[in-house]
Design an enzyme around this catalytic site. Structure first.
Site, short mmCIF file in Angstrom:
data_model
loop_
_atom_site.label_atom_id
_atom_site.label_comp_id
_atom_site.label_asym_id
_atom_site.label_seq_id
_atom_site.Cartn_x
_atom_site.Cartn_y
_atom_site.Cartn_z
CB CYS A 135 53.05 85.32 73.62
SG CYS A 135 51.97 86.69 74.09
CG HIS A 175 56.55 88.42 72.73
ND1 HIS A 175 57.49 88.02 73.64
CD2 HIS A 175 55.36 88.00 73.21
CE1 HIS A 175 56.92 87.38 74.64
NE2 HIS A 175 55.60 87.34 74.39
#
Length: 165
Positions: free
Chosen positions: A141, A129
């Site tokens: 992430c 992301h």
């Protein structure tokens, strides 16, 4: 190990994809082989890109296979629940992440197959992301500048290998 140009190869130095080097941020817990829920680590291994979500009110659909993030879309991070590590809808009584955020971090989300079976405690919501700012770590992430994420989203195919070493 041999790599295909369609593989995303992640090291502490960044991500290599289609001959390009993309600077990125990883989890504040580093890259770990023993990933656990809440440790902030990016899991070592070979993962697959299994989905793409996007905010249709903020960005154009990056690929025909991308799915819109709707109001009420959440991601369960409630270890031990049947929906652990999957997309759920509000109202959802257990712990979760809101996918339709006020900030732009989840305007485009590439979903990985990390712990897709929902093994309790093994970690959830390992996405690619947008980053907050250069060098700012994630909760596990992999995060990119907006420009790099949009480029990546426009070029990646479902099933692409994300190799984290």
């Amino acid at each position: 190990m041999s790599y295909s140009p369609a593989d995303l190869v992640l090291t502490r130095r960044g991500l290599r994809f289609m001959g390009r080097h993309l600077p990125c941020s990883i989890g504040k817990g580093g890259i770990r082989a023993d990933k656990r829920e809440g440790d902030g680590a990016t899991p070592v291994g070979e993962h697959r890109i299994t989905g793409m979500l996007y905010r249709p009110d903020r960005v154009a659909r990056p690929q025909p296979w991308a799915e819109p993030i709707r109001p009420g879309d959440l991601w369960s991070d409630a270890s031990g629940y049947a929906a652990y590590n999957s997309l759920v809808r509000a109202p959802y009584p257990a712990s979760h992440e809101v996918l339709r955020r006020a900030d732009p971090l989840y305007d485009i989300v590439l979903v990985t197959d990390w712990n897709e079976d929902g093994k309790p405690g093994a970690g959830s919501a390992i996405f690619l992301h947008q980053r907050r700012r250069p060098g700012f770590p994630t909760e596990g992430c992999v995060a990119f500048s907006r420009a790099h994420l949009i480029w990546l989203a426009r070029h990646i195919l479902p099933g692409a290998r994300l190799i984290v070493r």
